[in-house]
Motif scaffolding. Structure first.
Motif, PDB file in Angstrom:
ATOM      1  N   GLY A  71       1.533   0.144 -18.867  1.00 20.04           N
ATOM      2  CA  GLY A  71       2.079  -1.198 -18.805  1.00 20.04           C
ATOM      3  C   GLY A  71       2.139  -1.847 -17.446  1.00 20.04           C
ATOM      4  O   GLY A  71       2.549  -3.005 -17.342  1.00 20.04           O
ATOM      5  N   ASN A  72       1.748  -1.143 -16.394  1.00 19.76           N
ATOM      6  CA  ASN A  72       1.754  -1.756 -15.068  1.00 19.76           C
ATOM      7  C   ASN A  72       0.400  -2.393 -14.755  1.00 19.76           C
ATOM      8  O   ASN A  72      -0.636  -1.939 -15.253  1.00 19.76           O
ATOM      9  N   PRO A  73       0.374  -3.428 -13.917  1.00 22.15           N
ATOM     10  CA  PRO A  73      -0.905  -4.016 -13.509  1.00 22.15           C
ATOM     11  C   PRO A  73      -1.604  -3.125 -12.486  1.00 22.15           C
ATOM     12  O   PRO A  73      -1.036  -2.137 -12.009  1.00 22.15           O
ATOM     13  N   VAL A  74      -2.809  -3.462 -12.138  1.00 23.24           N
ATOM     14  CA  VAL A  74      -3.570  -2.725 -11.139  1.00 23.24           C
ATOM     15  C   VAL A  74      -2.824  -2.739  -9.800  1.00 23.24           C
ATOM     16  O   VAL A  74      -2.254  -3.756  -9.394  1.00 23.24           O
ATOM     17  N   VAL A  75      -2.808  -1.611  -9.126  1.00 22.10           N
ATOM     18  CA  VAL A  75      -2.178  -1.522  -7.799  1.00 22.10           C
ATOM     19  C   VAL A  75      -2.977  -2.357  -6.803  1.00 22.10           C
ATOM     20  O   VAL A  75      -4.207  -2.318  -6.791  1.00 22.10           O
ATOM     21  N   THR A  76      -2.278  -3.088  -5.940  1.00 27.00           N
ATOM     22  CA  THR A  76      -2.937  -3.929  -4.939  1.00 27.00           C
ATOM     23  C   THR A  76      -2.409  -3.647  -3.545  1.00 27.00           C
ATOM     24  O   THR A  76      -1.310  -3.103  -3.375  1.00 27.00           O
ATOM     25  N   GLN A  77      -3.198  -4.040  -2.568  1.00 28.08           N
ATOM     26  CA  GLN A  77      -2.755  -3.954  -1.174  1.00 28.08           C
ATOM     27  C   GLN A  77      -1.507  -4.800  -0.952  1.00 28.08           C
ATOM     28  O   GLN A  77      -0.599  -4.419  -0.192  1.00 28.08           O
ATOM     29  N   ALA A  78      -1.432  -5.936  -1.623  1.00 30.68           N
ATOM     30  CA  ALA A  78      -0.286  -6.828  -1.447  1.00 30.68           C
ATOM     31  C   ALA A  78       1.023  -6.164  -1.864  1.00 30.68           C
ATOM     32  O   ALA A  78       2.061  -6.347  -1.218  1.00 30.68           O
ATOM     33  N   LEU A  79       0.996  -5.372  -2.933  1.00 30.76           N
ATOM     34  CA  LEU A  79       2.200  -4.659  -3.350  1.00 30.76           C
ATOM     35  C   LEU A  79       2.643  -3.674  -2.276  1.00 30.76           C
ATOM     36  O   LEU A  79       3.816  -3.623  -1.906  1.00 30.76           O
ATOM     37  N   ILE A  80       1.706  -2.900  -1.776  1.00 28.94           N
ATOM     38  CA  ILE A  80       2.049  -1.902  -0.760  1.00 28.94           C
ATOM     39  C   ILE A  80       2.545  -2.575   0.510  1.00 28.94           C
ATOM     40  O   ILE A  80       3.476  -2.092   1.166  1.00 28.94           O
ATOM     41  N   ASN A  81       1.958  -3.708   0.856  1.00 28.95           N
ATOM     42  CA  ASN A  81       2.439  -4.448   2.027  1.00 28.95           C
ATOM     43  C   ASN A  81       3.890  -4.885   1.841  1.00 28.95           C
ATOM     44  O   ASN A  81       4.684  -4.872   2.780  1.00 28.95           O
ATOM     45  N   GLN A  82       4.246  -5.283   0.637  1.00 31.01           N
ATOM     46  CA  GLN A  82       5.618  -5.682   0.360  1.00 31.01           C
ATOM     47  C   GLN A  82       6.568  -4.494   0.449  1.00 31.01           C
ATOM     48  O   GLN A  82       7.683  -4.612   0.968  1.00 31.01           O
ATOM     49  N   VAL A  83       6.136  -3.357  -0.037  1.00 33.50           N
ATOM     50  CA  VAL A  83       6.956  -2.145   0.056  1.00 33.50           C
ATOM     51  C   VAL A  83       7.207  -1.797   1.522  1.00 33.50           C
ATOM     52  O   VAL A  83       8.339  -1.502   1.923  1.00 33.50           O
ATOM     53  N   LYS A  84       6.156  -1.866   2.324  1.00 43.91           N
ATOM     54  CA  LYS A  84       6.325  -1.593   3.754  1.00 43.91           C
ATOM     55  C   LYS A  84       7.245  -2.615   4.404  1.00 43.91           C
ATOM     56  O   LYS A  84       8.140  -2.264   5.193  1.00 43.91           O
ATOM     57  N   ALA A  85       7.046  -3.890   4.094  1.00 41.89           N
ATOM     58  CA  ALA A  85       7.860  -4.949   4.694  1.00 41.89           C
ATOM     59  C   ALA A  85       9.328  -4.800   4.328  1.00 41.89           C
ATOM     60  O   ALA A  85      10.211  -5.253   5.062  1.00 41.89           O
TER      61      ALA A  85
END
Length: 539
Positions: A71-85
């Protein structure tokens, strides 16, 4: 955490789409990274607060790993950037292999799957984060295709397969620096929650030893990188107590490691008390000394118990130079039963992280990507928005870091989960300039039935930087893009223009960017053709 609990609260049927093909492309060379080896205490301090990318690369459909199956969408760089931020410094990426492992004797892992794993790893690794990858669901009896089963009869075959798969994983990542950590397996046990059985525990110990020996013998950074091993079901009592756990020897490690130092970590999980952390009946919604309603608070598992359990790991392992990693912890959202529940969830997370830090352990919060009743989510994976800032703040501050409530400047606040049907209404912030050279494009298409994924690596082979780009290409007849990542795509069929995201628009001479999409097809799964970057024809 079991696969059943991981999916709890999703409330909809999983799409049976396999996302296994993607190209590996980052802006820096992993082999060029050189970092000083850290001691156990330095490592734990440097890892800071951690987060799990749960229900993604360990998700599967009928025994085939599939990134979107739960049920989750494809993992993106933008998601990981938000986690880091948001302040996290470590990301644990659970991974299953299952039906992507070939037959004996080679047990070859599907190359497209290894490539996609590397791409997701690089989303975090390229940002300077610590990354942990493991073998996650292959030992769950409840999952179709599971095989790493400690009480199965043919242990000789299991151990040969296990060694072969880890040899391939270790080789794939051999040049990565110590910011990448391997974890041998996840919650391995015989499926019953009573006292461990000696025969099964003996096999778990053997798996850990095979893992350490196999990884070390692949050489390069693998000879010295930190390796993470669990005991029975990653349970603290059954790992630290006298139940049969045996630390693996590390005789094949690099001679550069001082003899008095270790390079092995111990993995445990923490979801106590379960009636607060995971039980879905809504009865127990409060935790800790600040609880105001005794009827909503568990009769056990409070701060004193948490301290006792983590001190047990400290006394058994940390004092001997083996750092501890609480690779999963957290509590589900019960605000539908008690509007104050998030306060106690934050208190629980803060206490766990602070207590772990006190006793020399690093931590990673379990996020299954689901927000709402019974969800563990901290972020919306479709929009990359923070959904539980109070929990994030509690975690980051307890780990000694700082939080940000704003979106990262290097990533967009939203990433489309479906391709736009019209061209973007705004131009890139910097006008596209094509550089003075040419461009190179590679495809990695993975097709099934009437669907496919394609990851595209764009390389600037010119002599000057490109600041803002548009990549034009033509899809094969009958193909339609249904979702894309790291770029916007318009239109969705025929001749398509992919326009850079805000965080990957600059390509220095020789640099690359990786984008991709998911599409349907009517029998023709061919790669696109006619690539042009800012008007220049690509090879």
């Amino acid at each position: 955490m079991s696969s059943i609990v991981r999916k709890a609260g999703l409330g909809f049927a999983a799409a049976a789409l396999a996302l296994t093909g993607a190209a590996y492309g980052v802006a820096r060379s992993a082999s060029a990274d050189v970092t000083a080896q850290l001691t156990a205490s330095q490592l734990v301090a440097d890892m800071g607060a951690g987060w799990n990318l749960g229900n993604q690369l360990e998700a599967n459909s009928n025994g085939i790993p599939s990134e979107t199956a739960w049920g989750n969408p494809v993992v993106t760089q933008a998601l990981i950037n938000q986690v880091k931020a948001s302040g996290f410094k470590t990301i644990r990426i659970p991974v299953s292999y299952l039906g992507n492992i070939g037959a004996a004797p080679g047990y070859t892992v599907n190359s497209a799957w290894l490539t996609r794993i590397a791409e997701v790893v690089n989303y975090a690794y390229s940002q300077g984060l610590y990354v942990l990858i493991n073998m996650h669901g292959d030992g769950y009896k409840s999952i179709t295709g599971s095989w790493l089963v400690c009480d199965a009869a043919d242990q000789t075959t299991i151990k040969a397969k296990y060694a072969a798969v880890w040899q391939q994983i270790a080789t794939k990542f051999a040049s990565y620096n110590d910011h990448l950590i391997f974890e041998s397996m996840n919650e391995e046990f015989d499926g019953q929650y009573g006292t461990p059985t000696s025969a099964c525990y003996s096999n778990i110990n053997a798996y850990n030893q095979i893992f350490v020996d196999t990884v070390r013998k692949t050489g390069s950074t693998n000879a010295s990188r930190w390796l993470l091993v669990p005991g029975w079901n990653t349970n603290i009592e059954y790992t630290a107590g006298n139940y049969g756990f045996v630390l693996p020897t590390d005789t094949n490690r690099s001679s550069t490691i001082p003899s008095a130092e270790q390079r092995i970590m111990i993995s445990v999980h923490y979801y106590d008390p379960w009636d607060f952390a995971g039980q879905e009946d809504g009865t127990i919604t409060q935790w800790g000394a600040a609880a105001t309603n005794a009827a909503k608070k568990s009769t056990w598992g409070q701060e004193d118990y948490m301290d006792t359990m983590l001190k047990k790991m400290y006394d058994t392992f940390v004092t001997r130079g083996y750092p501890v990693f609480v690779g999963e912890y957290g509590s589900i959202d019960k605000t539908t039963y008690d509007s104050a529940n998030n306060t106690y969830r934050a208190n629980y997370a803060k206490a766990l992280v602070a207590t772990a830090k006190k006793y020399g352990a690093a931590t990673a919060y379990w996020d299954n990507g689901y927000n709402g009743q019974h969800g563990f989510g901290l972020f919306n994976r479709s929009t990359n928005a923070v959904t539980q800032q109070s929990l994030i703040t509690a975690i980051i501050t307890a780990a000694g870091g700082s939080t940000s409530t704003t979106s990262p400047t290097t990533a967009p606040t939203t990433t489309p989960t479906t391709a736009p049907t019209t061209s973007p209404t705004t131009a890139p912030t910097t006008a596209p300039t094509a550089g003075t050279g040419a461009c190179k494009v590679t495809n990695a298409v993975n097709a099934w039935n009437n669907g496919l994924t394609n990851s595209i690596t764009i390389t600037n082979t010119g002599t000057t930087a490109i600041n803002g780009w548009s990549l034009v290409f033509t899809l094969a007849t009958g193909q339609t893009i249904t979702a894309g990542w790291s770029a916007t795509y318009a239109p969705t069929s025929g001749t398509v223009t992919a326009t850079n995201a805000s965080y990957n628009g600059s390509l220095a001479a020789g640099a690359s960017a990786s984008i991709g999409y998911q599409a349907t097809h009517t029998g023709n799964a061919a790669a696109p053709t006619g690539f042009k970057l800012n008007g220049a024809t690509c090879s």
